[in-house]
Design a protein around this motif. Sequence first.
Motif, mmCIF file in Angstrom:
data_model
loop_
_atom_site.group_PDB
_atom_site.id
_atom_site.type_symbol
_atom_site.label_atom_id
_atom_site.label_comp_id
_atom_site.label_asym_id
_atom_site.label_seq_id
_atom_site.Cartn_x
_atom_site.Cartn_y
_atom_site.Cartn_z
ATOM 1 N N TRP A 51 0.814 -1.206 0.000
ATOM 2 C CA TRP A 51 0.000 0.000 0.000
ATOM 3 C C TRP A 51 0.856 1.268 0.000
ATOM 4 C CZ3 TRP A 51 -2.338 2.392 4.918
ATOM 5 C CH2 TRP A 51 -3.180 3.457 4.594
ATOM 6 N N LYS A 52 1.832 1.365 0.900
ATOM 7 C CA LYS A 52 2.607 2.595 1.074
ATOM 8 C C LYS A 52 3.975 2.583 0.387
ATOM 9 C CE LYS A 52 -0.059 5.099 3.648
ATOM 10 N NZ LYS A 52 -0.519 6.403 3.223
ATOM 11 N N ARG A 53 4.493 1.410 0.063
ATOM 12 C CA ARG A 53 5.823 1.278 -0.544
ATOM 13 C C ARG A 53 6.913 1.943 0.305
ATOM 14 N NH1 ARG A 53 5.442 -2.630 -4.211
ATOM 15 N NH2 ARG A 53 3.784 -2.269 -5.675
ATOM 16 N N ASN A 54 6.794 1.767 1.614
ATOM 17 C CA ASN A 54 7.752 2.353 2.539
ATOM 18 C C ASN A 54 8.176 1.271 3.524
ATOM 19 O OD1 ASN A 54 8.910 3.705 4.829
ATOM 20 N ND2 ASN A 54 8.014 5.610 4.084
ATOM 21 N N THR A 55 9.439 0.908 3.465
ATOM 22 C CA THR A 55 9.942 -0.190 4.288
ATOM 23 C C THR A 55 9.809 0.113 5.776
ATOM 24 O OG1 THR A 55 11.505 -0.709 2.530
ATOM 25 C CG2 THR A 55 11.947 -1.673 4.675
ATOM 26 N N LEU A 56 10.129 1.336 6.166
ATOM 27 C CA LEU A 56 10.075 1.687 7.582
ATOM 28 C C LEU A 56 8.648 1.584 8.131
ATOM 29 C CD1 LEU A 56 11.802 2.605 9.932
ATOM 30 C CD2 LEU A 56 11.336 4.959 9.279
ATOM 31 N N ILE A 57 7.685 2.120 7.392
ATOM 32 C CA ILE A 57 6.288 2.027 7.824
ATOM 33 C C ILE A 57 5.858 0.555 7.895
ATOM 34 C CG2 ILE A 57 3.905 2.493 7.120
ATOM 35 C CD1 ILE A 57 4.882 5.188 6.063
ATOM 36 N N SER A 58 6.266 -0.232 6.931
ATOM 37 C CA SER A 58 5.896 -1.649 6.904
ATOM 38 C C SER A 58 6.432 -2.388 8.124
ATOM 39 C CB SER A 58 6.431 -2.315 5.643
ATOM 40 O OG SER A 58 5.979 -1.655 4.503
ATOM 41 N N ILE A 59 7.706 -2.181 8.430
ATOM 42 C CA ILE A 59 8.325 -2.887 9.550
ATOM 43 C C ILE A 59 7.728 -2.432 10.872
ATOM 44 C CG2 ILE A 59 10.495 -3.209 10.808
ATOM 45 C CD1 ILE A 59 11.893 -3.153 8.059
ATOM 46 N N ILE A 60 7.563 -1.125 11.040
ATOM 47 C CA ILE A 60 6.993 -0.620 12.293
ATOM 48 C C ILE A 60 5.547 -1.090 12.447
ATOM 49 C CG2 ILE A 60 6.272 1.472 13.511
ATOM 50 C CD1 ILE A 60 8.813 2.813 12.396
ATOM 51 N N GLY A 61 4.760 -1.000 11.375
ATOM 52 C CA GLY A 61 3.371 -1.444 11.440
ATOM 53 C C GLY A 61 3.246 -2.917 11.753
ATOM 54 N N GLY A 62 4.072 -3.738 11.120
ATOM 55 C CA GLY A 62 4.048 -5.175 11.390
ATOM 56 C C GLY A 62 4.469 -5.500 12.807
ATOM 57 N N THR A 63 5.465 -4.786 13.303
ATOM 58 C CA THR A 63 5.926 -5.009 14.675
ATOM 59 C C THR A 63 4.844 -4.627 15.674
ATOM 60 O OG1 THR A 63 8.207 -4.584 14.009
ATOM 61 C CG2 THR A 63 7.712 -4.434 16.353
ATOM 62 N N VAL A 64 4.207 -3.472 15.452
ATOM 63 C CA VAL A 64 3.127 -3.042 16.345
ATOM 64 C C VAL A 64 1.970 -4.044 16.295
ATOM 65 C CG1 VAL A 64 1.363 -1.263 16.696
ATOM 66 C CG2 VAL A 64 3.738 -0.597 16.294
ATOM 67 N N ALA A 65 1.602 -4.466 15.095
ATOM 68 C CA ALA A 65 0.511 -5.434 14.965
ATOM 69 C C ALA A 65 0.852 -6.734 15.697
ATOM 70 C CB ALA A 65 0.227 -5.719 13.490
ATOM 71 N N TYR A 66 2.079 -7.215 15.536
ATOM 72 C CA TYR A 66 2.494 -8.446 16.208
ATOM 73 C C TYR A 66 2.454 -8.291 17.727
ATOM 74 C CZ TYR A 66 5.504 -12.069 18.061
ATOM 75 O OH TYR A 66 5.999 -13.101 18.817
ATOM 76 N N MET A 67 2.972 -7.170 18.214
ATOM 77 C CA MET A 67 3.008 -6.974 19.664
ATOM 78 C C MET A 67 1.603 -6.864 20.246
ATOM 79 S SD MET A 67 6.017 -7.376 20.248
ATOM 80 C CE MET A 67 6.573 -6.871 21.829
ATOM 81 N N VAL A 68 0.709 -6.182 19.537
ATOM 82 C CA VAL A 68 -0.680 -6.085 20.000
ATOM 83 C C VAL A 68 -1.320 -7.473 20.000
ATOM 84 C CG1 VAL A 68 -2.974 -5.208 19.388
ATOM 85 C CG2 VAL A 68 -0.997 -3.668 19.365
ATOM 86 N N LEU A 69 -1.108 -8.235 18.938
ATOM 87 C CA LEU A 69 -1.677 -9.581 18.862
ATOM 88 C C LEU A 69 -1.133 -10.488 19.968
ATOM 89 C CD1 LEU A 69 -1.660 -10.072 15.017
ATOM 90 C CD2 LEU A 69 -3.678 -10.019 16.482
ATOM 91 N N VAL A 70 0.160 -10.401 20.224
ATOM 92 C CA VAL A 70 0.755 -11.229 21.272
ATOM 93 C C VAL A 70 0.161 -10.868 22.625
ATOM 94 C CG1 VAL A 70 2.905 -11.627 22.544
ATOM 95 C CG2 VAL A 70 2.906 -11.754 20.078
ATOM 96 N N GLN A 71 0.000 -9.586 22.873
ATOM 97 C CA GLN A 71 -0.564 -9.166 24.153
ATOM 98 C C GLN A 71 -2.039 -9.553 24.279
ATOM 99 O OE1 GLN A 71 1.215 -7.970 26.714
ATOM 100 N NE2 GLN A 71 2.983 -8.315 25.399
ATOM 101 N N MET A 72 -2.769 -9.525 23.174
ATOM 102 C CA MET A 72 -4.201 -9.835 23.242
ATOM 103 C C MET A 72 -4.455 -11.339 23.141
ATOM 104 S SD MET A 72 -5.682 -6.744 20.892
ATOM 105 C CE MET A 72 -7.146 -7.651 20.490
ATOM 106 N N VAL A 73 -3.729 -12.036 22.282
ATOM 107 C CA VAL A 73 -3.997 -13.460 22.028
ATOM 108 C C VAL A 73 -3.369 -14.348 23.087
ATOM 109 C CG1 VAL A 73 -3.587 -15.345 20.414
ATOM 110 C CG2 VAL A 73 -4.248 -13.102 19.565
ATOM 111 N N LEU A 74 -2.152 -14.062 23.469
ATOM 112 C CA LEU A 74 -1.422 -14.963 24.368
ATOM 113 C C LEU A 74 -1.685 -14.694 25.850
ATOM 114 C CD1 LEU A 74 2.004 -15.250 22.536
ATOM 115 C CD2 LEU A 74 0.068 -16.795 22.458
ATOM 116 N N LYS A 75 -2.419 -13.662 26.178
ATOM 117 C CA LYS A 75 -2.686 -13.396 27.601
ATOM 118 C C LYS A 75 -3.959 -13.998 28.061
ATOM 119 C CE LYS A 75 0.250 -9.860 28.976
ATOM 120 N NZ LYS A 75 0.550 -9.217 30.143
#
Length: 108
Positions: A84-108
């Motif tokens: 969508w954005k063609r920006n590596t930094l946005i992609s990595i940060i967004g994926g990391t945030v999504a993963y961390m939110v999922l880990v906190q919500m799914v694994l708790k």
Amino acid sequence: MNIHSILIVAVVAIVTIALRFLPFFIFGGKRKTPEAILYLGKVLPYAIMGMLVIYCLRSITTAGMEAAIAQLLGCFVVVVLHLWKRNTLISIIGGTVAYMVLVQMVLK
């Protein structure tokens, strides 16, 4: 701090600085950069990213499906953001945030 530790830090610092400046001495000036080096400069970033993805996803098993789902959804977010954005930094940060939110919500 003893002299041995100071010498170790000094040697590591000198070697690091030398390795950082060595390419400028070898390829600097009016010399043309060899084709092999130019080729590696083009393909290595993609190869390194691919290896990092494999390294991060190597531990996915069916036993820990919650963690696997979080990891795969994080990867999906990275791909979607990058397309969508063609920006590596946005992609990595967004994926990391999504993963961390999922880990906190799914694994708790």
